[in-house]
Design a protein around this motif. Structure first.
Motif, mmCIF file in Angstrom:
data_model
loop_
_atom_site.group_PDB
_atom_site.id
_atom_site.type_symbol
_atom_site.label_atom_id
_atom_site.label_comp_id
_atom_site.label_asym_id
_atom_site.label_seq_id
_atom_site.Cartn_x
_atom_site.Cartn_y
_atom_site.Cartn_z
ATOM 1 N N ILE A 195 0.804 -1.213 0.000
ATOM 2 C CA ILE A 195 0.000 0.000 0.000
ATOM 3 C C ILE A 195 0.842 1.269 0.000
ATOM 4 C CG2 ILE A 195 -1.666 1.317 1.359
ATOM 5 C CD1 ILE A 195 -2.941 -0.971 -0.077
ATOM 6 N N LEU A 196 1.767 1.377 0.896
ATOM 7 C CA LEU A 196 2.497 2.633 1.027
ATOM 8 C C LEU A 196 3.458 2.895 -0.125
ATOM 9 C CD1 LEU A 196 3.146 2.674 4.861
ATOM 10 C CD2 LEU A 196 1.505 4.034 3.579
ATOM 11 N N LYS A 197 3.918 1.854 -0.814
ATOM 12 C CA LYS A 197 4.843 2.072 -1.927
ATOM 13 C C LYS A 197 4.124 2.204 -3.252
ATOM 14 C CE LYS A 197 8.808 0.131 0.253
ATOM 15 N NZ LYS A 197 9.662 -0.971 0.468
ATOM 16 N N GLY A 198 2.855 1.850 -3.306
ATOM 17 C CA GLY A 198 2.085 2.018 -4.532
ATOM 18 C C GLY A 198 2.518 1.074 -5.624
ATOM 19 N N SER A 199 2.409 -0.207 -5.370
ATOM 20 C CA SER A 199 2.870 -1.199 -6.330
ATOM 21 C C SER A 199 1.911 -1.404 -7.487
ATOM 22 C CB SER A 199 3.108 -2.528 -5.608
ATOM 23 O OG SER A 199 1.894 -3.007 -5.072
ATOM 24 N N PRO A 247 -12.945 -5.092 -1.922
ATOM 25 C CA PRO A 247 -13.139 -4.526 -0.588
ATOM 26 C C PRO A 247 -11.936 -4.695 0.342
ATOM 27 C CG PRO A 247 -14.692 -6.323 -0.991
ATOM 28 C CD PRO A 247 -13.940 -6.113 -2.256
ATOM 29 N N VAL A 248 -11.205 -5.792 0.212
ATOM 30 C CA VAL A 248 -10.052 -6.023 1.084
ATOM 31 C C VAL A 248 -8.950 -5.020 0.763
ATOM 32 C CG1 VAL A 248 -8.261 -7.692 1.721
ATOM 33 C CG2 VAL A 248 -10.618 -8.463 1.375
ATOM 34 N N ARG A 286 -7.495 -1.833 3.039
ATOM 35 C CA ARG A 286 -6.074 -1.634 3.341
ATOM 36 C C ARG A 286 -5.598 -0.263 2.871
ATOM 37 N NH1 ARG A 286 -2.533 -6.753 1.888
ATOM 38 N NH2 ARG A 286 -3.872 -6.844 0.091
ATOM 39 N N LEU A 287 -6.106 0.193 1.737
ATOM 40 C CA LEU A 287 -5.749 1.524 1.243
ATOM 41 C C LEU A 287 -6.267 2.603 2.195
ATOM 42 C CD1 LEU A 287 -4.426 3.126 -1.060
ATOM 43 C CD2 LEU A 287 -6.644 3.169 -2.191
ATOM 44 N N ILE A 288 -7.477 2.446 2.696
ATOM 45 C CA ILE A 288 -8.048 3.407 3.655
ATOM 46 C C ILE A 288 -7.243 3.392 4.952
ATOM 47 C CG2 ILE A 288 -10.070 3.959 5.053
ATOM 48 C CD1 ILE A 288 -11.776 2.777 2.728
ATOM 49 N N ASP A 289 -6.871 2.189 5.421
ATOM 50 C CA ASP A 289 -6.045 2.090 6.631
ATOM 51 C C ASP A 289 -4.728 2.829 6.452
ATOM 52 O OD1 ASP A 289 -7.933 0.578 7.954
ATOM 53 O OD2 ASP A 289 -7.010 -1.347 7.435
ATOM 54 N N ALA A 290 -4.113 2.661 5.290
ATOM 55 C CA ALA A 290 -2.838 3.325 5.023
ATOM 56 C C ALA A 290 -3.017 4.835 4.961
ATOM 57 C CB ALA A 290 -2.247 2.818 3.707
ATOM 58 N N ALA A 291 -4.129 5.296 4.392
ATOM 59 C CA ALA A 291 -4.384 6.735 4.284
ATOM 60 C C ALA A 291 -4.639 7.368 5.643
ATOM 61 C CB ALA A 291 -5.573 6.987 3.360
ATOM 62 N N MET A 292 -5.097 6.580 6.605
ATOM 63 C CA MET A 292 -5.397 7.116 7.934
ATOM 64 C C MET A 292 -4.169 7.184 8.838
ATOM 65 S SD MET A 292 -9.107 5.374 8.609
ATOM 66 C CE MET A 292 -9.401 6.182 10.168
ATOM 67 N N LEU A 326 -10.623 8.958 -2.261
ATOM 68 C CA LEU A 326 -9.951 8.349 -1.112
ATOM 69 C C LEU A 326 -10.228 9.144 0.164
ATOM 70 C CD1 LEU A 326 -8.175 6.164 0.067
ATOM 71 C CD2 LEU A 326 -6.163 7.447 -0.697
ATOM 72 N N ARG A 327 -10.216 10.477 0.070
ATOM 73 C CA ARG A 327 -10.540 11.305 1.240
ATOM 74 C C ARG A 327 -11.965 11.020 1.723
ATOM 75 N NH1 ARG A 327 -7.727 15.237 -1.799
ATOM 76 N NH2 ARG A 327 -5.715 15.664 -0.877
ATOM 77 N N ASN A 328 -12.870 10.831 0.774
ATOM 78 C CA ASN A 328 -14.256 10.531 1.123
ATOM 79 C C ASN A 328 -14.351 9.183 1.834
ATOM 80 O OD1 ASN A 328 -17.060 10.983 1.178
ATOM 81 N ND2 ASN A 328 -17.335 9.740 -0.650
ATOM 82 N N TRP A 329 -13.624 8.188 1.354
ATOM 83 C CA TRP A 329 -13.625 6.876 2.011
ATOM 84 C C TRP A 329 -13.086 6.990 3.440
ATOM 85 C CZ3 TRP A 329 -10.988 3.915 -2.586
ATOM 86 C CH2 TRP A 329 -11.926 3.684 -3.588
ATOM 87 N N VAL A 330 -12.028 7.770 3.616
ATOM 88 C CA VAL A 330 -11.435 7.964 4.948
ATOM 89 C C VAL A 330 -12.444 8.646 5.865
ATOM 90 C CG1 VAL A 330 -9.651 9.204 6.229
ATOM 91 C CG2 VAL A 330 -9.043 7.944 4.153
#
Length: 146
Positions: free
Chosen positions: A5-9, A27-28, A32-38, A58-62
């Motif tokens: 997630i954090l490296k953007g593979s 959804p999984v 994980r992307l939302i968790d990383a953004a938080m 992504l901001r909306n999901w967060v």
């Protein structure tokens, strides 16, 4: 597909594309992307760009995740459940000097004031504090002569 997630593979995998072009994501991976953004210090815009998602989306999901957590009353921080309530601590009031004993007011004290605009003010049996406050207020008024 494992997603770093954090490296953007790579882009976030869409599991369905609707006829209007909207995508539904795995959804999984989305969680994980939302968790990383938080996480603190993470750039949401950079994370979204690296995974092929609109930054506003992504901001909306967060925001939705935070709202859902707030509604539940509990948030999960580093694997620990913490209460959403802040403890209240009662503090004793600061000790003050006792008020000066009131001087006995003059019984039958009467004050009459005639203002320049013709208003006449009469006060009877007034204590000194109220009279002092009244004089102060009247002194601040800029009353034109009538």
């Amino acid at each position: 597909m494992t997603l770093d997630i954090l490296k953007g593979s790579g882009g976030l995998r869409a599991v369905k594309v609707l006829s209007n072009g909207k995508r539904r994501f795995d959804p999984v991976e989305k969680d994980r992307l939302i968790d990383a953004a938080m996480k603190p210090g993470v750039s949401v815009a950079r994370l979204a760009l690296a995974h092929g998602v609109n930054a506003n989306q992504l901001r909306n999901w967060v925001k939705l995740r935070r709202d859902r957590q707030a509604q539940g009353g509990l948030t999960v921080v580093a694997g620990q459940e913490t209460s959403a309530f802040v403890p209240v601590v009662a503090v004793l009031p600061i000790s003050r000097q006792p008020d000066m004993p009131a001087r006995p007011s003059s019984a039958g004290m009467r004050v009459i004031a005639s203002l320049p605009n013709g208003v006449r003010l009469e006060l009877e049996d007034v204590d000194e504090r109220a009279l002092s406050a009244m004089i102060e207020v009247l002194g601040r008024c800029n009353v034109p002569a009538g």
